[in-house]
Design a protein around this motif. Structure first.
Motif, PDB file in Angstrom:
ATOM      1  N   ALA A  96      34.596   8.220  17.451  1.00  0.00           N
ATOM      2  CA  ALA A  96      34.842   7.656  16.121  1.00  0.00           C
ATOM      3  C   ALA A  96      33.547   7.212  15.461  1.00  0.00           C
ATOM      4  N   ARG A  97      32.580   6.762  16.256  1.00  0.00           N
ATOM      5  CA  ARG A  97      31.288   6.349  15.685  1.00  0.00           C
ATOM      6  C   ARG A  97      30.650   7.490  14.919  1.00  0.00           C
ATOM      7  N   ARG A  98      30.802   8.681  15.428  1.00  0.00           N
ATOM      8  CA  ARG A  98      30.184   9.852  14.814  1.00  0.00           C
ATOM      9  C   ARG A  98      31.114  10.556  13.825  1.00  0.00           C
ATOM     10  N   GLY A  99      32.290   9.970  13.585  1.00  0.00           N
ATOM     11  CA  GLY A  99      33.234  10.560  12.638  1.00  0.00           C
ATOM     12  C   GLY A  99      33.956  11.771  13.182  1.00  0.00           C
ATOM     13  N   HIS A 100      34.157  11.806  14.506  1.00  0.00           N
ATOM     14  CA  HIS A 100      34.776  12.960  15.152  1.00  0.00           C
ATOM     15  C   HIS A 100      36.104  12.562  15.793  1.00  0.00           C
ATOM     16  N   GLY A 101      36.725  13.558  16.410  1.00  0.00           N
ATOM     17  CA  GLY A 101      37.904  13.333  17.237  1.00  0.00           C
ATOM     18  C   GLY A 101      39.092  12.795  16.484  1.00  0.00           C
ATOM     19  N   VAL A 102      39.835  11.933  17.170  1.00  0.00           N
ATOM     20  CA  VAL A 102      41.074  11.403  16.616  1.00  0.00           C
ATOM     21  C   VAL A 102      40.807  10.587  15.345  1.00  0.00           C
ATOM     22  N   TYR A 103      39.662   9.927  15.282  1.00  0.00           N
ATOM     23  CA  TYR A 103      39.334   9.166  14.072  1.00  0.00           C
ATOM     24  C   TYR A 103      39.280  10.088  12.849  1.00  0.00           C
TER      25      TYR A 103
ATOM     26  N   SER B  28      39.246  15.307   0.388  1.00  0.00           N
ATOM     27  CA  SER B  28      37.993  15.790  -0.192  1.00  0.00           C
ATOM     28  C   SER B  28      37.038  14.613  -0.360  1.00  0.00           C
ATOM     29  N   CYS B  29      35.800  14.941  -0.728  1.00  0.00           N
ATOM     30  CA  CYS B  29      34.839  13.885  -1.057  1.00  0.00           C
ATOM     31  C   CYS B  29      35.295  13.235  -2.357  1.00  0.00           C
ATOM     32  N   ARG B  30      35.439  11.946  -2.346  1.00  0.00           N
ATOM     33  CA  ARG B  30      35.889  11.236  -3.534  1.00  0.00           C
ATOM     34  C   ARG B  30      34.959  11.422  -4.725  1.00  0.00           C
TER      35      ARG B  30
ATOM     36  N   ARG C  12      35.957  20.999   4.495  1.00  0.00           N
ATOM     37  CA  ARG C  12      35.821  19.971   5.535  1.00  0.00           C
ATOM     38  C   ARG C  12      34.595  20.168   6.412  1.00  0.00           C
ATOM     39  N   ARG C  13      34.101  21.382   6.502  1.00  0.00           N
ATOM     40  CA  ARG C  13      32.923  21.649   7.333  1.00  0.00           C
ATOM     41  C   ARG C  13      31.693  20.926   6.817  1.00  0.00           C
ATOM     42  N   HIS C  14      31.716  20.564   5.543  1.00  0.00           N
ATOM     43  CA  HIS C  14      30.547  19.942   4.922  1.00  0.00           C
ATOM     44  C   HIS C  14      30.794  18.481   4.552  1.00  0.00           C
ATOM     45  N   LEU C  15      31.833  17.911   5.103  1.00  0.00           N
ATOM     46  CA  LEU C  15      32.162  16.512   4.807  1.00  0.00           C
ATOM     47  C   LEU C  15      32.032  15.660   6.056  1.00  0.00           C
ATOM     48  N   ARG C  16      31.590  14.438   5.858  1.00  0.00           N
ATOM     49  CA  ARG C  16      31.475  13.481   6.958  1.00  0.00           C
ATOM     50  C   ARG C  16      32.596  12.460   6.854  1.00  0.00           C
ATOM     51  N   ALA C  17      33.154  12.112   7.988  1.00  0.00           N
ATOM     52  CA  ALA C  17      34.143  11.031   8.030  1.00  0.00           C
ATOM     53  C   ALA C  17      33.360   9.736   8.236  1.00  0.00           C
TER      54      ALA C  17
ATOM     55  N   LEU D  81      36.487   7.380   4.778  1.00  0.00           N
ATOM     56  CA  LEU D  81      36.396   8.271   3.628  1.00  0.00           C
ATOM     57  C   LEU D  81      35.764   9.577   4.100  1.00  0.00           C
ATOM     58  N   LEU D  82      36.147  10.671   3.480  1.00  0.00           N
ATOM     59  CA  LEU D  82      35.438  11.926   3.673  1.00  0.00           C
ATOM     60  C   LEU D  82      34.411  12.012   2.554  1.00  0.00           C
ATOM     61  N   LEU D  83      33.133  12.155   2.935  1.00  0.00           N
ATOM     62  CA  LEU D  83      32.072  12.144   1.934  1.00  0.00           C
ATOM     63  C   LEU D  83      31.086  13.280   2.153  1.00  0.00           C
ATOM     64  N   SER D  84      30.595  13.818   1.057  1.00  0.00           N
ATOM     65  CA  SER D  84      29.490  14.773   1.111  1.00  0.00           C
ATOM     66  C   SER D  84      28.286  14.035   1.700  1.00  0.00           C
ATOM     67  N   PRO D  85      27.404  14.743   2.412  1.00  0.00           N
ATOM     68  CA  PRO D  85      26.306  14.063   3.114  1.00  0.00           C
ATOM     69  C   PRO D  85      25.442  13.155   2.240  1.00  0.00           C
ATOM     70  N   HIS D  86      25.102  13.573   1.043  1.00  0.00           N
ATOM     71  CA  HIS D  86      24.249  12.730   0.202  1.00  0.00           C
ATOM     72  C   HIS D  86      25.000  11.493  -0.289  1.00  0.00           C
ATOM     73  N   VAL D  87      26.279  11.634  -0.538  1.00  0.00           N
ATOM     74  CA  VAL D  87      27.105  10.493  -0.947  1.00  0.00           C
ATOM     75  C   VAL D  87      27.297   9.557   0.251  1.00  0.00           C
TER      76      VAL D  87
END
Length: 162
Positions: free
Chosen positions: A36-43, A53-55, A62-67, A88-94
């Motif tokens: 979950a720290r890295r925005g992966h898995g069940v989180y 999507s990125c707000r 989703r391949r380009h979004l970070r949780a 939130l799902l966010l684009s890397p720069h956001v």
């Protein structure tokens, strides 16, 4: 004049080491919490139940979004670390701006911009203001309030030209 941003990396490492040394958690639980720290898995799966999507950019791939945790992972209890409403799902720069407290959101979805953020950054990235990204769910609002009080505008900003 140059300012230094506070980066959460070291604090996250300390929190991760503390989690690894806990005897009250089984190995599977520790693994889920660390993922979950890295925005992966069940989180990430939990976040994707609330966000598609990125707000800010509207990106759907989703391949380009970070949780991203709204209330940072290091400050969250075990339940909050896995709570999809705390994300939130966010684009890397956001994501970078949000993590550093240079942007946040009101419960109603208004983009909040820190005084420390150079306006040229948003302009270069095509992020117009004012901006409303849509109202957040009730479960997300308490985390957003925490972010606004504890993270937003708490850093020194970065290099500002003007």
């Amino acid at each position: 004049r140059l300012f230094r941003l506070k980066t959460p990396g070291r604090e996250d490492e300390v929190a991760e080491q503390a989690l690894l040394s806990r005897l009250d958690l089984d190995a599977g639980t520790r693994k889920r919490l660390l993922s979950a720290r890295r925005g992966h898995g069940v989180y990430r799966e939990h976040v994707e139940r609330h966000e598609q999507s990125c707000r800010l950019t509207g990106l759907l791939d989703r391949r380009h979004l970070r949780a991203r945790h709204i209330k940072p992972w290091r400050d969250s209890n075990d339940r909050e670390k896995l709570d999809g409403c705390n994300g939130l799902l966010l684009s890397p720069h956001v994501d970078q701006l949000f993590e550093r407290g240079l942007i946040s959101f009101s419960d109603a979805g208004e983009l909040l911009v820190a005084r420390q953020l150079n306006p040229a950054v948003l302009q270069a990235w095509g992020i117009a203001q004012p901006r409303n990204v849509g109202a957040f769910q009730a479960g997300q609002c308490s985390y957003l309030e925490w972010h606004r009080l504890q993270v937003f505008e708490q850093g020194e900003g970065g290099r500002r030209i003007a």
